[in-house]
Design a protein around this motif. Sequence first.
Motif, PDB file in Angstrom:
ATOM      1  N   GLY A  97      76.330  34.022   2.566  1.00  0.00           N
ATOM      2  CA  GLY A  97      77.587  33.376   2.926  1.00  0.00           C
ATOM      3  C   GLY A  97      77.490  31.865   2.929  1.00  0.00           C
ATOM      4  O   GLY A  97      78.487  31.174   2.796  1.00  0.00           O
ATOM      5  N   LYS A  98      76.266  31.365   3.117  1.00  0.00           N
ATOM      6  CA  LYS A  98      76.109  29.918   3.282  1.00  0.00           C
ATOM      7  C   LYS A  98      75.762  29.194   1.992  1.00  0.00           C
ATOM      8  O   LYS A  98      75.682  27.964   1.997  1.00  0.00           O
ATOM      9  N   LEU A  99      75.504  29.953   0.958  1.00  0.00           N
ATOM     10  CA  LEU A  99      75.010  29.333  -0.274  1.00  0.00           C
ATOM     11  C   LEU A  99      75.981  28.279  -0.806  1.00  0.00           C
ATOM     12  O   LEU A  99      75.559  27.308  -1.433  1.00  0.00           O
ATOM     13  N   GLY A 100      77.262  28.498  -0.524  1.00  0.00           N
ATOM     14  CA  GLY A 100      78.267  27.537  -0.965  1.00  0.00           C
ATOM     15  C   GLY A 100      78.106  26.172  -0.300  1.00  0.00           C
ATOM     16  O   GLY A 100      78.552  25.155  -0.826  1.00  0.00           O
ATOM     17  N   GLN A 101      77.458  26.156   0.852  1.00  0.00           N
ATOM     18  CA  GLN A 101      77.298  24.892   1.591  1.00  0.00           C
ATOM     19  C   GLN A 101      76.089  24.092   1.097  1.00  0.00           C
ATOM     20  O   GLN A 101      75.868  22.966   1.523  1.00  0.00           O
ATOM     21  N   TYR A 102      75.278  24.719   0.241  1.00  0.00           N
ATOM     22  CA  TYR A 102      74.056  24.056  -0.214  1.00  0.00           C
ATOM     23  C   TYR A 102      74.384  22.901  -1.155  1.00  0.00           C
ATOM     24  O   TYR A 102      75.153  23.064  -2.108  1.00  0.00           O
ATOM     25  N   ASP A 103      73.798  21.755  -0.876  1.00  0.00           N
ATOM     26  CA  ASP A 103      73.991  20.572  -1.710  1.00  0.00           C
ATOM     27  C   ASP A 103      72.941  20.612  -2.827  1.00  0.00           C
ATOM     28  O   ASP A 103      71.746  20.426  -2.579  1.00  0.00           O
ATOM     29  N   ALA A 104      73.406  20.871  -4.050  1.00  0.00           N
ATOM     30  CA  ALA A 104      72.490  21.110  -5.169  1.00  0.00           C
ATOM     31  C   ALA A 104      71.642  19.885  -5.532  1.00  0.00           C
ATOM     32  O   ALA A 104      70.663  20.010  -6.276  1.00  0.00           O
ATOM     33  N   THR A 105      71.989  18.720  -5.007  1.00  0.00           N
ATOM     34  CA  THR A 105      71.195  17.528  -5.341  1.00  0.00           C
ATOM     35  C   THR A 105      69.919  17.458  -4.490  1.00  0.00           C
ATOM     36  O   THR A 105      69.050  16.638  -4.731  1.00  0.00           O
ATOM     37  N   ARG A 106      69.835  18.297  -3.486  1.00  0.00           N
ATOM     38  CA  ARG A 106      68.675  18.268  -2.600  1.00  0.00           C
ATOM     39  C   ARG A 106      67.797  19.498  -2.820  1.00  0.00           C
ATOM     40  O   ARG A 106      68.172  20.427  -3.535  1.00  0.00           O
TER      41      ARG A 106
END
Lengths: 566, 194
Positions: free
Chosen positions: B62-71
């Motif tokens: 559920g939280k994967l959408g909150q992940y900032d792909a630049t980090r």
Amino acid sequence: MNETPEEKMKHLDEMTLLLYIERQLDRARGLEVSAHTQECDACGTLLRALERESRLLTRAMLEEDEPLPSRLAQFQERARKSMQWIWGLVFGLAATGVYALYTGYIQPWQTELEKAGFGGSNLLGLLIFQGAMWKGWQSMVTFLEVLAMVTLAGLGAMFFRRRIRRGSALALVFAGFCTVLAVPPGALATEFRKGDSVKVEKDETIKGDTYLTGARVRVDGTVDGDLIVFCQSLDIGGHVTGDVLTFSQSARVTGQVDGNIRGANNNLTITGTIGKNVMVFDETFTLEPGAKIGGSLTSFAEGFGLEGSVGRDVLAFFAHGSIAGKIEGAVRAKGDSLEIGSTAVIEGPVRFEGHKQPEVSSSAKLASPVEFKYFEKKHDYQGSDYYIWRVIWTAAFILFGMVLFLLVPKFARETISAAESYGAPIGLGILVFFGVPIAAIIACFTVVGIPLAIFTAGFWILMVCCAELVVGAVVGNLILGRTTDTWGTIGRMALGFVIVRIVYTPLGHVHVLGILAGLGIWMWGMGAISLALYRRFQPVIAPNAPSAPYTPPMPPNTTVGGPLPA
Amino acid sequence: MNAPGITEPTEVITRARAGDAEAWGELYREYAPAIFRFCRRALPTREDAEDATMEIFMKLKGKLGQYDATRSFSAWLYKVSANHCWDMLRRRRIRQDKETDDVENVPLEHPDPSQLELLIEQRTSEEVRKALDKMSGRARMALVMRYYSDMSYDEIADALGVRRAFVGVVLLRARHELRQALEGNAALAAGGAS
């Protein structure tokens, strides 16, 4: 280590050395520590020991001393399969439930109504889709349609998300939703009037739907549309071209209504003409001589008197009924006693189910003799069907609870936790149980609040359905102990729910005890849900507050512990 | 900060974020061992670690959408895991009241450098792991975050809900607790041998 006290004071503390090896000191302080540890044996030794300790810790942590448990290795696959099983079961049971509901309840009703001469109509259709009870139903149907579309769109988004990006899926859903909303609704002219005494004067004509609320409502003029009335006393002496929906203490229709009359009243007396059907829930219903109903009559009343004429069939449930008028269709009645007077003319078959033989005057003109069936009171729980249905409903509720627990596990845990405090949820439950329906009714009276009232009432019903599950979960926790695991919670809920049902079912047959037990469960569960919702919407004051009692922070370069050993 | 021996599978992460179930499976297979080991070190029992690992991955979905792909993905994953484990420990701490916060206020003895060196030299990784099991939740959690997942002082402060300046103190106290546990283990071993 023969050091002078001055030299001792110059030793670095352990905190500084730790921060040094962790690269947490600023450059200047780091250089100082570096220089000091090269000159001071004790500090150099401590620094090396701390570094070795760090390495030992990292090594101990990173070593793969045990393989991934098989439970975890198979988790991904199992989770996928178990969810497939759950959804399969949910849809399967839902389909079975719909089928059971249709065959068990709707179809027999439909058959009975057809037998009674209602020509293929059913109660649901009669209420909603056919003789439009009220234009508001159309809004409700539209609302349900929108809800159904949103649900379908949600499912569609879930489906598409597997194939396209989240943003695109959301765009698709929003586009669909906007299309639905963009469809222009039909223009609706509406007249609202309220006051102690509300009147539509004799020479007055209102175009469009009319909402009237007040202690006394009188319609002597013309309403060219539907008429919706909430009042103490209603008198319709004029002309209504649409339907009439009435909620009143006493209603009298002496004029003409071209559409249907639907409603709930204490007393309803019709002496005028009704173009279509009448469906009413009253204490006393009277169709006076000279009154005419063009369509069918469906009445749920304690006292039922019919002296006027009905163009089609009559379906009536009553304690005491009398028929002395003309009915051009069939009669199907159920009640305590029925009297058919000498002036009665019934052109269709008459079936009566009651406690006493109907008293039929010999002068009455009937198409066929009255078919009487003695009404035998049979306790539901004497048949095996009763137990089968109890099991089916219990299973359905557990499944419903399981889906809810899986959809909102955190909120479910919060609700159970709220229920475990007993006093607060029961107190709040009493308030919600009685307060919400009252608020919904008040909202209805404000007319513009009808959609809000419908939504509130729907939410209230949902809470009633969930209340028993919450109480079941608390009982399960009491027996098996608390758990944070979702499936563990579901298991406890199922066990507790079954126990509550087993205890509650026999109580339900003892009138007062059953009512009290039911109310207690509902209030407790509803209170817990309300309390959890209330806590959920409370502002978070300090999300990152430390769990430990406050300890003053220590600046990086201060000494920790006592003096260095001599 | 990567999971040990893991190069970040950027493309798989992107697909998993878009809802690809296969990619999600790949991510799970890739990171589950590291997260399980993290939980195993941070939580008192193996069963707890297994439960926590599953819960973390369920939560992650559920939280994967909150992940900032630049980090760094691993760093983010460890942060989520640390928060989850710490929540678990904190809940138990509230319920069972096993730990007392008085320990936090006891002044730390300055160690004898040579004795400390000797203690560290004689201990094995296995002994350290056993000693970890005897430590309080917060001390163990702090050590795991720092020496297993290489989390920064800021991240540790955030996860434990303390000020950044206090992280060093938490770590130092944790080391002292570990040393005491190591000494206790050694005393037990000596007692057993005699």
